[in-house]
Design a protein around this motif. Structure first.
Motif, mmCIF file in Angstrom:
data_model
loop_
_atom_site.group_PDB
_atom_site.id
_atom_site.type_symbol
_atom_site.label_atom_id
_atom_site.label_comp_id
_atom_site.label_asym_id
_atom_site.label_seq_id
_atom_site.Cartn_x
_atom_site.Cartn_y
_atom_site.Cartn_z
ATOM 1 N N ASP A 42 -16.182 95.162 32.244
ATOM 2 C CA ASP A 42 -14.920 95.891 32.106
ATOM 3 C C ASP A 42 -14.834 96.442 30.682
ATOM 4 O OD1 ASP A 42 -12.047 96.397 33.241
ATOM 5 O OD2 ASP A 42 -11.804 95.702 31.174
ATOM 6 N N PHE A 43 -14.556 97.736 30.574
ATOM 7 C CA PHE A 43 -14.496 98.403 29.274
ATOM 8 C C PHE A 43 -13.213 99.222 29.153
ATOM 9 C CE2 PHE A 43 -16.729 101.182 25.974
ATOM 10 C CZ PHE A 43 -16.863 100.151 25.056
ATOM 11 N N SER A 44 -12.195 98.814 29.909
ATOM 12 C CA SER A 44 -10.928 99.544 29.891
ATOM 13 C C SER A 44 -10.383 99.668 28.475
ATOM 14 C CB SER A 44 -9.896 98.824 30.776
ATOM 15 O OG SER A 44 -10.355 98.692 32.097
ATOM 16 N N TYR A 45 -10.446 98.569 27.749
ATOM 17 C CA TYR A 45 -9.950 98.530 26.371
ATOM 18 C C TYR A 45 -11.117 98.134 25.475
ATOM 19 C CZ TYR A 45 -5.651 98.624 28.993
ATOM 20 O OH TYR A 45 -4.661 98.991 29.870
ATOM 21 N N PRO A 46 -11.770 99.112 24.848
ATOM 22 C CA PRO A 46 -13.047 98.853 24.176
ATOM 23 C C PRO A 46 -12.955 98.006 22.915
ATOM 24 C CG PRO A 46 -12.347 101.125 23.831
ATOM 25 C CD PRO A 46 -11.416 100.544 24.842
ATOM 26 N N TYR A 47 -11.768 97.938 22.313
ATOM 27 C CA TYR A 47 -11.622 97.211 21.052
ATOM 28 C C TYR A 47 -10.781 95.965 21.245
ATOM 29 C CZ TYR A 47 -13.200 101.749 19.329
ATOM 30 O OH TYR A 47 -13.909 102.909 19.124
ATOM 31 N N ASP A 48 -11.192 94.886 20.582
ATOM 32 C CA ASP A 48 -10.486 93.619 20.693
ATOM 33 C C ASP A 48 -9.118 93.721 20.017
ATOM 34 O OD1 ASP A 48 -10.784 90.548 21.213
ATOM 35 O OD2 ASP A 48 -10.050 90.731 19.150
ATOM 36 N N GLU A 49 -8.059 93.402 20.762
ATOM 37 C CA GLU A 49 -6.705 93.608 20.245
ATOM 38 C C GLU A 49 -6.366 92.647 19.108
ATOM 39 O OE1 GLU A 49 -3.265 95.630 19.671
ATOM 40 O OE2 GLU A 49 -5.008 96.170 20.883
ATOM 41 N N ALA A 50 -6.832 91.418 19.177
ATOM 42 C CA ALA A 50 -6.543 90.481 18.090
ATOM 43 C C ALA A 50 -7.177 90.946 16.778
ATOM 44 C CB ALA A 50 -7.035 89.084 18.458
ATOM 45 N N LEU A 51 -8.414 91.437 16.850
ATOM 46 C CA LEU A 51 -9.060 91.966 15.653
ATOM 47 C C LEU A 51 -8.382 93.241 15.173
ATOM 48 C CD1 LEU A 51 -12.871 91.441 16.374
ATOM 49 C CD2 LEU A 51 -11.423 90.185 14.774
ATOM 50 N N ARG A 52 -7.944 94.071 16.110
ATOM 51 C CA ARG A 52 -7.207 95.283 15.722
ATOM 52 C C ARG A 52 -5.956 94.910 14.936
ATOM 53 N NH1 ARG A 52 -5.539 99.695 17.267
ATOM 54 N NH2 ARG A 52 -3.902 98.817 18.556
ATOM 55 N N GLN A 53 -5.220 93.945 15.411
ATOM 56 C CA GLN A 53 -3.989 93.549 14.732
ATOM 57 C C GLN A 53 -4.277 92.948 13.358
ATOM 58 O OE1 GLN A 53 -0.952 94.421 15.615
ATOM 59 N NE2 GLN A 53 -1.867 95.442 17.404
ATOM 60 N N ARG A 54 -5.395 92.265 13.234
ATOM 61 C CA ARG A 54 -5.759 91.723 11.930
ATOM 62 C C ARG A 54 -6.028 92.852 10.938
ATOM 63 N NH1 ARG A 54 -10.109 86.952 10.796
ATOM 64 N NH2 ARG A 54 -8.541 85.836 12.007
ATOM 65 N N LEU A 55 -6.766 93.879 11.376
ATOM 66 C CA LEU A 55 -7.010 95.017 10.488
ATOM 67 C C LEU A 55 -5.732 95.767 10.167
ATOM 68 C CD1 LEU A 55 -10.338 96.628 11.787
ATOM 69 C CD2 LEU A 55 -9.991 95.231 9.741
ATOM 70 N N ILE A 56 -4.881 95.944 11.159
ATOM 71 C CA ILE A 56 -3.611 96.647 10.951
ATOM 72 C C ILE A 56 -2.755 95.899 9.927
ATOM 73 C CG2 ILE A 56 -1.429 97.252 12.080
ATOM 74 C CD1 ILE A 56 -3.169 97.847 14.607
ATOM 75 N N GLY A 57 -2.703 94.580 10.047
ATOM 76 C CA GLY A 57 -1.955 93.788 9.083
ATOM 77 C C GLY A 57 -2.512 93.912 7.681
ATOM 78 N N ALA A 58 -3.843 93.942 7.559
ATOM 79 C CA ALA A 58 -4.472 94.072 6.248
ATOM 80 C C ALA A 58 -4.197 95.447 5.643
ATOM 81 C CB ALA A 58 -5.979 93.834 6.371
ATOM 82 N N LEU A 59 -4.252 96.485 6.465
ATOM 83 C CA LEU A 59 -3.963 97.837 5.982
ATOM 84 C C LEU A 59 -2.516 97.949 5.502
ATOM 85 C CD1 LEU A 59 -5.895 99.740 8.750
ATOM 86 C CD2 LEU A 59 -6.181 100.193 6.310
ATOM 87 N N ALA A 60 -1.590 97.383 6.259
ATOM 88 C CA ALA A 60 -0.185 97.434 5.872
ATOM 89 C C ALA A 60 0.038 96.687 4.561
ATOM 90 C CB ALA A 60 0.686 96.852 6.985
ATOM 91 N N ALA A 61 -0.625 95.542 4.416
ATOM 92 C CA ALA A 61 -0.457 94.747 3.200
ATOM 93 C C ALA A 61 -1.026 95.465 1.980
ATOM 94 C CB ALA A 61 -1.130 93.387 3.377
#
Length: 245
Positions: A128-147
């Motif tokens: 299954d490749f519906s969502y190609p990127y891991d959401e938990a890792l995405r949120q970690r990067l998003i949090g780091a970018l915001a910080a």
């Protein structure tokens, strides 16, 4: 404890506080990976690095041995992959220096070895490749970018083209109609191979140039290299913060 693997340029090993302890070349059933896998310690955690285009940078996108790279990282003990990709900006928000954590992708490549599930297999496998990127890792990067306070987009569609040439204006127009926000040459099959190996995978995309037709002039390698040199410091800061999480 999760062992994170970082795939990208060699400059990513210059994280403050990182200690490199080993360089290991791993043979794979799919041929040699792009480079030695570097192991280091950062904030008490083991980190792996792999230079996607080799060291020195010499392997074009369409000739990267993506299967060997992912297989070698898995054998080295990777539990998750943070991929750094230089891209062109299609959406108006994606100017040079902008950072994006894409949530979707479209694959326009051809002729690349794109799966482990071929040749001498016991049964056909469909991941299954519906969502190609891991959401938990995405949120970690998003949090780091915001910080860090950098300009970034928390969503985007990555369109992966064959390369090594850049795209035509008409091709970018088509990709924009398809819904692509950024364009690169290395996002696939890397992402799906990670999925086949059960490796959570995320992309941190650095925009280094406007895509074809999104500027009045031509795209020059000098401009791309200047944007990459300036942006890599931001990428290192984001990765360093994300790895602390």
């Amino acid at each position: 404890m999760t062992v994170h693997a970082i795939i990208g340029g060699t400059g990513l090993t210059e994280l403050p506080g990182l200690t490199l302890s080993e360089a290991r070349f791993i043979e794979t059933p799919y041929g040699p990976p792009s480079a030695d896998i570097l192991r280091g310690q950062y904030a008490g955690n083991d980190i792996l690095f792999l230079a996607r285009h080799g060291h020195p940078h010499r392997i074009p996108p369409h000739q990267v041995n993506y299967r060997a790279n992912l297989w070698a990282l898995k054998q080295a003990g990777a539990d998750a992959v943070l991929a750094v990709n230089a891209v062109g900006g299609i959406h108006a928000a994606m100017g040079a220096g902008h950072l994006c954590v894409p949530h979707q992708l479209i694959d326009y490549t051809y002729g690349r070895e794109h799966t482990f599930f071929q040749d001498d297999i016991d049964h056909v496998t469909h991941v299954d490749f519906s969502y190609p990127y891991d959401e938990a890792l995405r949120q970690r990067l998003i949090g780091a970018l915001a910080a860090e306070g950098y300009a970034f987009s928390s969503h985007g569609v990555y369109g992966c083209t064959q390369g090594p040439r850049l795209e035509t204006v008409a091709e970018i127009a088509r990709m924009e109609r398809d819904g692509c926000d950024i364009v690169g040459m290395t996002g696939m099959p890397e992402a799906v191979l990670a999925r086949e190996l059960d490796l959570p995978y995320v992309c941190l995309a650095l925009v280094v140039n406007p895509a074809a037709g999104k500027t009045t002039g031509i795209i020059t390698m000098a401009e791309i290299e200047a944007a990459l040199k300036e942006g890599i410091a931001k990428v290192r800061a984001v990765l360093a913060r994300a790895l602390l999480g």
